[in-house]
Design an enzyme around this catalytic site. Structure first.
Site, PDB file in Angstrom:
ATOM      1  N   SER A 537       0.896  -1.032   0.006  1.00 38.77           N
ATOM      2  CA  SER A 537      -0.066   0.207  -0.022  1.00 38.77           C
ATOM      3  C   SER A 537       0.678   1.266   0.000  1.00 38.77           C
ATOM      4  CB  SER A 537      -0.873  -0.075   1.034  1.00 38.77           C
ATOM      5  OG  SER A 537      -2.095   1.041   0.885  1.00 38.77           O
ATOM      6  N   ASP A 622      -9.798  -3.817  -5.450  1.00 42.85           N
ATOM      7  CA  ASP A 622      -9.279  -2.659  -4.623  1.00 42.85           C
ATOM      8  C   ASP A 622      -9.847  -1.546  -4.256  1.00 42.85           C
ATOM      9  OD1 ASP A 622      -7.330  -1.654  -2.475  1.00 42.85           O
ATOM     10  OD2 ASP A 622      -5.604  -2.576  -3.194  1.00 42.85           O
ATOM     11  N   HIS A 657      -8.019  -5.029  -1.534  1.00 43.32           N
ATOM     12  CA  HIS A 657      -6.817  -4.392  -0.636  1.00 43.32           C
ATOM     13  C   HIS A 657      -6.106  -5.436   0.218  1.00 43.32           C
ATOM     14  CE1 HIS A 657      -4.366  -1.073  -0.016  1.00 43.32           C
ATOM     15  NE2 HIS A 657      -4.208  -1.140   1.089  1.00 43.32           N
TER      16      HIS A 657
END
Length: 685
Positions: A537, A622, A657
């Site tokens: 991320s 995501d 995610h």
């Protein structure tokens, strides 16, 4: 044998103009999620990855089996008591998902199954249940379900006396809900359909249609998110509006849910605070009066504006005040100094305060589920990089501790005495000392030949504390050193550590990581031929930045769901999480931030040069980092990189995610990453 060729994405130049500056994005078209050509490209990248790693498939399976074998499959959480019931989460052998249950009054009572997530998940490729919230009369439970992995939860309500699930679905929420004391009113937050920002608090009455739910608060400032919870005392409903730098709370007596919320202290730019209720007062953790590391203040519950706040524990330059747990007879303070977490016990009766003792420097200790107010028992979690996580009950009066549960490592081979852990300090370019926590098997030599995996995050003030991992053993037992670089951008060494790694100082995050990398090479823990870096991320942004800035010092990179197209994303206010991030990265609509972000944005700074081996993963659904960021990044890298080192994009076409759901499915993703590293090291078993 014919060489396998990687897919090459077609080029469709797209001009992006801002502040009189024009960028040409050749792969902008990859953001068309419904375009069959986009899906085709992602599938081709997946196919290329599968073919190129076919020789590791057996090893991946062996790694998966090895990691799974360490996990106690029929595991159970330590029960906690809440409102007359013991609540338990357990797993059954061979099953991927938890079973949530409770027992009334005694652990010997009959088990009452609240949710069997294995049954609930059987028709879905992805399943996540969160936000379990039980009404005060123990009759109703609300919960959120996500079956797409986009963090858009549908709230359901179940009657715990009849097991009937009400025929209502409250969609596009955060999943959590909070019950008023009347046991028939529930509050929840809903997300904007496009940006996925939680921007509204609704009130739902049992027996009504969700279309009739009342909006009790709408947050018009698109840099703020809203949520709602109940005070530990159960007296107040507390509505929060928070941005990166500013807080605002509203309160309402839980027994009068139809009244209006009252602002606790109206928002003031850069005033952060959080509140806890006890007896006739509120306790406030805040940065008021330039308390950059925060302090504790107190105010009467009927006089909540900041002019009534008085200091209880003052600001300290060398101690970060992280939070409190309030009990009937004790105040428990969580703080951080010299990069280490501390827990302080303060009796309300004026007796001497004290800290829980911890002896090493690579540990994590934090308070956990402490719902019971009238108790002298503090429950906390302790672990280190070589010590499995333990759940401990600590008697704050007698100072006795009881280890309720230590994480089991099955398989028979694990002995924490076989591993060494240490903390070292690298010197950054500007002279700042940066801590690194590491663990490895005892007996290794510092001869530069050790494979070394360095991990970091470095954003949002989030700390990556030293922690134990059973999966990590598969690397340690094959000779790897594993380390966490506590770089600026987190809050490891106080709030200034965060301030020095954001906005126009963001590059400190990247240079800190590079300097930590150089240090472990200088100290002969490893060499550039054996050094690997990992981040996900915002940590994936870190990976993208360091391979542009210093690609020559890494043999391989793992970038999970990487945030790499910084400027384009932060200019698109329709993308989830954008406007709320301006205080973290800067607002590129302002030229100085645009120029600075453009100078480090990984996608914009890909150059014609050699790059290390790279494994990049993402999820089609995501909501935090859109799939097209890594897709565009790898498309550009394929064309510009000048060597033949490995470059893989692995897209989970059914996840978001957090990757795959289910505790064992997630291990398959770890096995892919580990096999990538071990294959580069030519370690075959």
């Amino acid at each position: 044998m014919k060489e396998i060729q990687p897919p090459i994405a077609k080029i469709i130049p797209h001009e992006l103009e801002k502040h009189g500056h024009i960028r040409v994005d050749n792969y902008y078209w990859l953001n068309e999620r419904e375009n069959p050509e986009v899906i085709d490209y992602l599938n081709k990248e997946n196919d290329f990855y599968q073919k190129m790693t076919e020789h590791t498939k057996v090893f991946q399976k062996e790694l998966f089996d090895e990691m799974k074998a360490r996990i106690k499959e029929d595991d159970e959480s330590v029960p906690y008591l809440y409102n007359g019931y013991y609540y338990i989460t357990r797993f059954e052998k061979g099953k991927d998902y938890p079973i949530h249950s409770r027992k009334k009054g005694s652990l010997d009572a009959k088990e009452e199954i609240l949710f069997d997530c294995n049954e609930m998940a059987k028709d879905f490729t992805y399943f996540n249940l969160n936000g379990i919230s039980v009404s005060e009369d123990n009759k109703w439970v609300s919960y959120g379900v996500d079956t797409v992995s986009r963090r858009q939860y549908t709230i359901h309500i179940k009657n715990l006396e009849t097991n009937e699930i009400l025929p209502i679905k409250i969609e596009n929420t955060t999943g959590g809900a909070t019950w008023a004391s009347d046991n028939k009113t529930v509050f929840y937050s809903r997300k904007d359909e496009v940006t996925l920002r939680p921007d509204r608090i609704f009130k739902h009455k049992l027996g009504s249609n969700p279309t009739e739910d009342i909006v009790v608060y709408f947050e018009k400032d698109d840099t703020f998110n809203v949520s709602i919870y109940k005070s530990k005392s159960k007296k107040y409903l507390i509505l929060t509006s928070e941005s990166t730098l500013t807080s605002e709370y509203q309160i309402l007596l839980a027994e009068t849910p139809d009244e209006k919320f009252k602002v606790f202290q109206k928002r003031t730019r850069e005033l952060e605070y959080s509140i806890s209720h006890y007896e006739d007062s509120f306790y406030i953790v805040t940065n008021k009066d330039d308390a950059i590391n925060f302090k504790l203040m107190k105010t009467p519950e009927d006089k909540t504006s900041k002019e009534n706040w008085v200091d209880l524990i003052g600001h300290r330059d060398d101690v970060l005040f992280e939070g409190i747990d309030i009990f009937k007879d004790y105040l428990v303070v969580s703080e951080r100094s010299n990069g280490l977490s501390k827990i302080k016990i303060i009796p309300w009766n004026g007796s001497e305060a004290y800290y829980l003792p911890f002896e090493i420097e690579t540990y994590t200790a934090e308070t956990t589920t402490n719902i019971d107010f009238d108790t002298e028992i503090l429950r906390f979690v302790y672990q280190s990089m070589a010590t499995p996580s333990s759940l401990i009950d600590f008697n704050m009066r007698t100072k006795e501790k009881l280890v309720l549960k230590e994480q089991q490592v099955l398989g028979g081979a694990f002995d924490k005495n076989n591993y060494a852990e240490e903390r070292i300090w690298a010197t950054a370019t500007d002279g700042t000392k940066v801590p690194i926590s590491m663990v490895y098997r005892k007996g290794i030599e510092l001869n530069s030949n050790n494979p070394f995996l360095l991990y970091a995050y470095g954003s949002y003030g989030m700390n990556i504390d030293p922690y134990f991992s059973t999966t990590r053993l598969s690397l340690l037992d094959r000779g790897f050193i594993y380390a966490i670089a506590h770089i600026r951008g987190g809050e490891d060494l106080g709030r200034n550590w965060y301030e020095d790694g954001k906005l126009l100082k963001k590059k400190n995050t990247f240079t800190d990581f590079i300097d930590c990398s150089k240090y472990v090479i200088e100290q002969k823990y490893t060499s550039s031929q054996h050094l690997y870096a990992e981040g996900g991320s915002a940590g994936g942004l870190l990976m993208g930045a360091i391979v542009n800035m210093a690609p020559e010092i890494y043999n391989g990179i793992i970038a999970q769901v990487p945030f790499v197209d910084v400027v384009t994303t932060m200019l698109d206010e329709t993308i989830p999480l954008t406007t709320g991030e301006y205080d973290e990265w800067g607002n590129p609509n302002v030229k100085k931030y645009y120029n600075y972000m453009l100078s480090y944005s990984p996608y914009d700074n890909v150059e014609t040069k050699d790059y290390p081996n790279m494994y990049i993963s993402t999820g089609l659904h995501d909501s935090q980092v859109q799939y097209w960021e890594p897709a565009k990044w790898i498309a550009k890298l394929r064309v510009l990189k000048t060597n033949s080192k490995q470059l893989f994009l692995d897209t989970n076409m059914e996840a978001g995610h957090g990757g795959a759901s289910g505790r064992f499915e997630a291990l398959k993703e770890v096995a892919k990453e580990f096999s990538f590293l071990l294959d580069l090291e030519k370690i075959k078993n």
